[in-house]
Every structure is written in C-alpha cells, then in structure tokens.
Enzyme design. Structure first.
Site, mmCIF file in Angstrom:
data_model
loop_
_atom_site.group_PDB
_atom_site.id
_atom_site.type_symbol
_atom_site.label_atom_id
_atom_site.label_comp_id
_atom_site.label_asym_id
_atom_site.label_seq_id
_atom_site.Cartn_x
_atom_site.Cartn_y
_atom_site.Cartn_z
ATOM 1 N N HIS A 1 36.563 50.822 35.233
ATOM 2 C CA HIS A 1 37.545 50.181 34.333
ATOM 3 C C HIS A 1 38.441 49.203 35.092
ATOM 4 C CE1 HIS A 1 36.572 53.525 31.519
ATOM 5 N NE2 HIS A 1 36.590 54.237 32.635
ATOM 6 N N SER B 1 41.591 21.401 45.354
ATOM 7 C CA SER B 1 42.122 20.883 44.101
ATOM 8 C C SER B 1 42.614 19.462 44.334
ATOM 9 C CB SER B 1 43.284 21.765 43.642
ATOM 10 O OG SER B 1 44.178 21.038 42.835
ATOM 11 N N LYS C 1 45.029 24.879 47.399
ATOM 12 C CA LYS C 1 43.936 25.585 46.722
ATOM 13 C C LYS C 1 42.640 25.619 47.510
ATOM 14 C CE LYS C 1 43.773 27.190 43.147
ATOM 15 N NZ LYS C 1 43.750 26.694 41.772
ATOM 16 N N GLU D 1 31.800 30.372 40.400
ATOM 17 C CA GLU D 1 32.133 30.124 38.991
ATOM 18 C C GLU D 1 31.008 29.374 38.286
ATOM 19 O OE1 GLU D 1 36.476 28.904 38.383
ATOM 20 O OE2 GLU D 1 36.229 28.805 40.543
#
Ligand code: ARG
Length: 457
Positions: free
Chosen positions: A156, A277, A283, A290
């Site tokens: 979970h 970024s 970043k 992704e």
C-alpha cells in the site's frame, strides 16, 4: 498511371483516393521480407516446373538487383502502386521486362502480405528476446551488488517489512523472464508459412508449399488456406505479450521515479539518463523512465486497435486488415527503444545505500519481527500482533521507534521479551532470518541469483 490490376476498370481513381487506399508509406518497412518471399516463391515455381528455369533465373536476378537497391535506399515507390507488393512487382517489370509479370503466378497479395509479416515478426521477436535478456543481466548485476543492502519493503506504499534491495530488484528479473518465455513460445505460431494459400482457396498450379516454407526458414505451413490469409492472431499475440512487457517496464519506471525523488532519495540516475529543466536550474528529471511509462499507453492502444479492427471481419481477407501494420511497427519500435534505455538506466544508476539505511532504521517496518518473536516464544500470533500494535502506538505517542523503547516498557507489555529483542529488531537481522524458500533472506537471494544467472546463459 495504369494499375497492375487495371484490366476490368474503365476509369482511374484520383490521386487523393489512391492516397487513402495506399499502404506504401508504411509497409515499405517490409521491403526485404517481401523480396525474400518472392525469391523463395520463384525458386519453388521453377523447381515445380511451373516456370521455365530461364524465366526464374531472370526474375531472381531482378529481385537481387532490387534487394541491393533497397539496401542502399535507392528504390522509389509510388502511391499509385498502392503497397510494397505492387510497387516491387512494377519495379521488377521495369528492371527485367514483361517476364517479371510471371512472378505472381500461383500467389496473391493476400498470402504474400501475411508471409511478409510472419517473416518480419519472427526476426523482430528474436531480437526483442535478446534485448530482454540484456536487460535481465543488468538487473542481476545491480541485484548482486545489493544483496545485503536493506530497504523498507512496501505494501500500500506504506512501509511493511525490511527487505534486501537485491531481492526487490530481482522481482523485475522474474517478470522479464516470463515476458521472454511468452515471446519465445509465441515464435511457434509466428514461424508458420501462409505462402501458397493464394487469395484464399489455394491454387490450381502444382506448387510445393513445404518447399517455399523451407526456403524461408519456416518450421511449418498453415493447413487451411482461408486461415492462412485471415489469421492475424500472431500479431495480436505479439501486441498482447508486448503490452504485458510494457506494463512491467512501467511499474519499474514508476519505482525508479519514486526512488529518485527527494522524498525517497534511494537512487540517483546517471546524468546520461536524466534531463534538466529549461527554467529550474536545480532539476534533474527521470524523463527516460517517465517516457517508458508513458509509451506503455500506445502499446496497449495498438493491441486494442487491432482487436477491434478484426472483431467483425468475415472470412477471408478484407482491406481492413491493412490496418494491422502500423500498430505492429510502432510496438516493435517502442520495445526496441524502451528496453535498451531501461537497461542503460539500471546499469548506471547510483544506489544511495546511506539513505536506504537511514530509512530502514527510522520506521516500524520491524514490527512483524517483534510479533514473530513473541509467537516463537509460544504466544498465539494474534495476541502477539495485538501486543506489538499497542507498543507501536505507545512509540508513536512518545516519539520513539521500537528499538528505542526501554526494556522495562517492552517487558511491561509482555514478560516474554528479553534483552535479545534489540538484536532481533535490527533490520539486517530481520532480513537475514527470512530464509524461507524465495524469501528475502540473504542466502535465499544468493540462491535466486544463481538460478537467474543460469537462465540468461
Ligand atoms: N496492402 C495490403 C495489406 O496490407 C496487401 C494485401 C492486399 N490485398 C488485396 N486483396 N487488396 O493488407
């Protein structure tokens, strides 16, 4: 331009109508398979005395010239010749004259296109199997380095029990092993020749289907001509196996993304597999992971697209089936991109063992150890669960972890608890003791790695 099939037509379609019907923009990917199929077909025709040797030789040399030109990117296709099959036939006739028109004796584009796709997928699936195996070896390498690196295991997405990080990684090895086996098993159904089924009913020429199948390296032939030209199960099976494979990569991607976040800090991806970024200078984004997660959607889409295309089709060939190609090509392309990317990302990632150690020492993932400790001393497990739960609650109230609770407090909860509890509560001890078959105990993980290494040769 007159069509190769134009005999019964009085008028020709306009360019924009031709464009709608044409598949040449994408089925040109099958050029080498189509030429290979034609070579086998013409060899068979001459061996069965359907074509004179001389004609067959001329056609073969013409096909070889086209093959060379195809390899050099010198073939020019036209939309008015609709697809790769008619384009190549036209180019052959341009190359060697009207005798080129004899190539299509005893076959149809329907068995031709099916043959091309069987050949194409047989090769691609074999390559994909190799890519899966290379990825598995990267996982084994990292897992081996981190057998004794302990991390919280989750259920979970809540900390559950401490586990070996190597054990966690190896989960993906086994998923990929099943993916690889599914791909291997599917080859049995891909490796079948439809050639010689003709348009749908076979042919009156005394062809030898087994010979052309053998020349193409197929292990068998379709036993029903209608089935041979209508079957796209082998593509569906590939798309379905690919969907499951991508689902596995996507789950792994999700973990990589979580682990590389500031919140986890379990891993750091190598600079070469990360991006920055355009506005935020600090970043470092896990774009590759992704993208793999994102691309899973298009592979599922390709599966559902083809299932839906096929679902209402009467036998045998229907032009709808031309829609089988782009999704197949796209899926091959997606897998062939995603697998090496993931492999590189895993091989080069840095594992932040200090963060993992910190995490596993500041949580309640050792609570099961306390319950098991009491159960091993004779307390019914349900009661041990309750005693431990109450102690966890006490800790939360007092800002402690179980290992920080003084012995008196522990003994107040149960006199069965002795000084050795502190050793038992250590994450390393907890993992080491889970030595049941397939468990996270270090010995078990080593055993698992031994088996895994045999599977990747
Ligand atoms: N381009 C067609 C396809 O991909 C080839 C088969 C065409 N057959 C036909 N009877 N129109 O399906």
């Amino acid at each position: 331009m007159t069509k190769l099939w134009g005999g019964r037509f009085q008028k020709t379609a306009e360019q924009w109508v031709d464009e709608f019907g044409a598949s040449i923009s994408f089925d040109q990917k099958l050029v080498l398979e189509d030429l290979q199929g034609s070579m086998a077909h013409v060899t068979m025709l001459s061996s069965c005395k359907i074509l004179p040797q001389q004609d067959a030789d001329l056609i073969l040399s013409g096909l070889q010239t086209l093959q060379q030109k195809a390899e050099n990117g010198e073939l020019e296709y036209s939309v008015s010749n609709e697809d790769i099959h008619l384009n190549l036939e036209k180019l052959l006739i341009d190359e060697i004259g009207p005798v080129g028109g004899k190539l299509h004796t005893g076959r149809s584009r329907n068995d031709q296109v099916a043959t091309d796709m069987h050949l194409y997928l047989k090769n691609r699936v074999t390559e994909i199997i190799e890519l899966i195996e290379a990825f598995q070896s990267a996982i084994v390498e990292q897992a081996e380095t981190h057998v004794e690196t302990v991390v919280p295991g989750y259920t979970h997405l809540q900390r559950a029990q401490p586990i070996s990080f190597g054990h966690h990684l190896m989960t993906y090895f086994w998923m990929l092993q099943r993916d690889k086996e599914r791909m291997q098993e599917s080859l049995k159904r891909i490796d079948v020749s439809p050639l010689g089924a003709g348009a749908m009913s076979g042919t009156s020429f005394p062809i030898d289907r087994e010979l052309s199948a053998e020349l193409l390296g197929f292990s068998g032939v379709y036993q029903n001509s209608l089935d041979a030209v209508s079957d796209r199960d082998f593509i569906l099976e590939f798309l379905s196996n690919s969907s499951m494979l991508m689902m596995h990569l996507s789950r792994f991607a999700e973990e990589i993304i979580l682990w590389s976040s500031e919140e986890f800090r379990f891993i750091e991806l190598d600079d070469t597999f990360s991006t920055g970024s355009s506005i935020m200078p600090q970043k470092k984004n896990p774009d590759m992971a992704e993208l793999v997660r994102g691309k899973t959607g298009r592979v599922y889409g390709n599966l559902f697209g083809l299932l839906t295309t096929l679902k209402g089709l009467p036998l045998a060939y229907n032009k709808d089936m031309q829609e089988d190609k782009e999704g197949m090509f796209d899926t091959v392309h997606t897998l062939m991109g995603s697998l090496p990317i993931f492999e590189g990302m895993i091989r080069t990632m840095n594992v932040n063992t200090a963060s993992m150690e910190k995490a596993v020492n500041s949580d309640f993932s050792n609570a099961t150890e306390l319950a098991d400790y009491l159960a091993a001393k004779g307390m019914p497990f349900r009661e041990a669960h309750d005693v431990t739960g109450k102690l966890v609650f006490t800790c939360i109230q007092r800002g402690y972890y179980l290992k920080d609770l003084p012995l008196e407090d522990l003994q107040a909860a149960s006199p069965l608890i002795e000084d050795d509890i502190y050793e038992t509560l250590l994450p390393q001890t907890a993992v080491k003791r889970r030595n049941s078959l397939g468990g996270t105990g270090f010995d078990q993980v080593h055993h698992q790695l031994g088996l895994a290494k045999k599977l990747i040769g």
